[in-house]
Design an enzyme around this catalytic site. Structure first.
Site, PDB file in Angstrom:
ATOM      1  N   ASP A 190      26.237  62.971  65.496  1.00  0.00           N
ATOM      2  CA  ASP A 190      26.351  64.393  65.205  1.00  0.00           C
ATOM      3  C   ASP A 190      26.254  65.286  66.440  1.00  0.00           C
ATOM      4  O   ASP A 190      26.383  66.496  66.333  1.00  0.00           O
ATOM      5  CB  ASP A 190      25.288  64.826  64.186  1.00  0.00           C
ATOM      6  CG  ASP A 190      23.888  64.373  64.567  1.00  0.00           C
ATOM      7  OD1 ASP A 190      23.661  64.066  65.754  1.00  0.00           O
ATOM      8  OD2 ASP A 190      23.023  64.334  63.684  1.00  0.00           O
ATOM      9  N   TYR A 244      26.240  65.387  77.119  1.00  0.00           N
ATOM     10  CA  TYR A 244      25.581  64.214  77.696  1.00  0.00           C
ATOM     11  C   TYR A 244      26.221  63.777  79.020  1.00  0.00           C
ATOM     12  O   TYR A 244      25.678  62.899  79.694  1.00  0.00           O
ATOM     13  CB  TYR A 244      25.599  63.044  76.720  1.00  0.00           C
ATOM     14  CG  TYR A 244      24.419  63.027  75.777  1.00  0.00           C
ATOM     15  CD1 TYR A 244      23.365  62.131  75.940  1.00  0.00           C
ATOM     16  CD2 TYR A 244      24.351  63.910  74.716  1.00  0.00           C
ATOM     17  CE1 TYR A 244      22.284  62.120  75.072  1.00  0.00           C
ATOM     18  CE2 TYR A 244      23.272  63.913  73.846  1.00  0.00           C
ATOM     19  CZ  TYR A 244      22.243  63.021  74.028  1.00  0.00           C
ATOM     20  OH  TYR A 244      21.173  63.022  73.174  1.00  0.00           O
TER      21      TYR A 244
END
Length: 445
Positions: free
Chosen positions: A172, A267
């Site tokens: 998610d 990320y």
């Protein structure tokens, strides 16, 4: 609606995310009606704390839904339509070691990236395979929606070890980024966005972002904003965002500069700027410590309050959570065969035209009663493809290490990873990780 009511088991009933997910399931009874909800966890005490509070929530808000929690796999996985995989093998104790051992050697310590992510992935493989086997034995027609990390490694293990299992691996995190994009563009939520995205789990890029209703290209506006602010929105939107996440979302501004033609997953900083991450980390106080001090304490404290009061009125989860809403949307799409577009981690098979067919990639897919249909995203850029080839090779080597009980393969995975400076450092980290992971990893020879 087909008139059916569904039975769901949450594997990882003791998770701190479970109560919020339950509240969103209850709120979604018009789109996903349920007849039964069960929790399964191998930690009886932790699950009981969550389960007793949820028992009160269910009695007050959804008494028509049968609720139970158990540590017995047969009881948990019998007569279910959906298995929700939300497990953390080794719990926060092992997550803390995943973060702190690499930092000891000047390597980024993070739960799903670098050596920590690979260590976590190796721990997760046997547990996820066991859950799949229970599901297939006791409810062979059920679907498992797995969001237990490390997703890319788990998905590769599923591809090899249980290729015919009805398992969909999701994440998610991109939805969080897209919800921020929507806020930046003045839209209500990520549901208002259409997109083209490709990559690996926690390792990807948006090629296209549009207003779903009007078709307007939102990339120019987003790029102009992101180059200075990253995905940080501020104001009321971010009033409850923790400082470590604020730093993460702001750092996207630097990630973006690596390729201004795309927008990065937040990320990517761990791969683009690993030494920055090390320099800004406290080896004695990592993200796990923050969670123990904040989220875990708050969640278990709230559960205790509910049980003591005997009521769940005015609980802290009454505001819907973005992540749990997303999972409800996915199971609705499968249950009602809507073929809505979400992201899935799955074998490539041409979705990214210049990646190997057996690469586990994260791409848009249509979700329906027959599972997922990955969508073509075109070619990966040369820069992105190079990064992806390196990272997905690390992930495959971890699964090799699991299958072959191979120290050599795990060492190669660590040494190849972009966050690790050289093989000697990789060996030190691995040698420190082996004894603490002995209860979970296969014996590496």
């Amino acid at each position: 609606m087909n008139g059916k009511k569904y039975s769901v088991v949450i594997a990882g009933g003791g998770s701190t995310f479970t109560p919020g997910f339950v509240l969103d399931l209850i709120k979604s009874q018009d789109k996903f009606p349920m007849r039964q909800l069960k929790f399964y966890d191998n930690d009886e005490e932790r699950q009981r704390k969550i389960g007793e509070a949820v028992k009160i929530i269910m009695k007050e808000r959804a008494p028509q839904i049968k609720f139970s929690y158990t540590t017995d796999p047969k009881e948990a996985f019998t007569d279910v339509d959906f298995v929700m995989g939300s497990i953390r093998v080794g719990k926060y104790h092992m997550r803390s070691l995943d973060e702190k051992i690499p930092l000891k050697y000047g390597v980024n310590g993070q739960e799903t990236t670098g050596p920590g992510g690979m260590a976590y992935g190796l721990r997760s493989i046997p547990a996820i395979i066991q859950i799949i086997d229970w599901m297939q034995e006791y409810s062979p027609n059920a679907w498992m929606i797995n969001y237990s990390n490390t997703i890319a490694i788990v998905a590769e293990a599923c591809r090899r070890l249980r290729p015919n299992a009805k398992v969909i691996n999701i994440c998610d995190m991109p939805i969080d980024d897209m919800d921020r994009m929507a806020a930046i563009c003045g839209l209500d939520s990520w549901h208002d966005i259409d997109f083209n995205y490709y990559g690996l789990n926690h390792f990807g890029w948006w090629k296209e972002v549009r207003n779903k209703k009007t078709g307007e290209d939102l990339m120019p506006k987003l790029k102009e904003y992101v180059k200075d602010h990253g995905y940080w929105v501020g104001g009321d939107y971010d009033k409850d965002t923790e400082p470590s996440w604020e730093a993460t979302f702001r750092k996207v501004a630097d990630d973006y500069k690596m390729d201004p033609e795309t927008l990065p997953n937040n990320y990517m900083q761990y791969y683009y700027f690993p030494q920055y991450e090390v320099a800004n980390a406290d080896p004695k106080h990592t993200r796990t410590d923050e969670i123990r001090e904040h989220r875990q304490k708050i969640v278990f404290g709230e559960c205790e309050r509910i049980v003591k009061a005997g009521t769940a009125k005015n609980n802290i989860w009454d505001i819907s959570g973005l992540h749990s809403e997303y999972i409800v949307d996915i199971i609705h799409a499968i249950a009602y065969n809507t073929h809505e577009k979400f992201l899935a981690n799955c074998p490539n098979n041409g979705a990214i035209s210049n990646m190997d067919p057996d690469s586990i990639v994260e791409v848009p897919a249509l979700f329906g009663a027959d599972g997922i249909q990955p969508m073509a995203t075109g070619k990966a850029g040369r820069f992105q493809r190079g990064l992806m080839m390196e990272q997905q090779t690390c992930e495959k080597l971890v699964v090799d290490a699991y299958e072959q009980h191979s120290y050599q393969k795990m060492l190669q995975a660590f040494a190849l990873n972009k966050t690790v400076p050289d093989a000697s450092v990789a060996k030190k980290i691995l040698d420190d990780m082996i004894p603490v992971n002995a209860p979970y990893w296969p014996e590496l020879k």
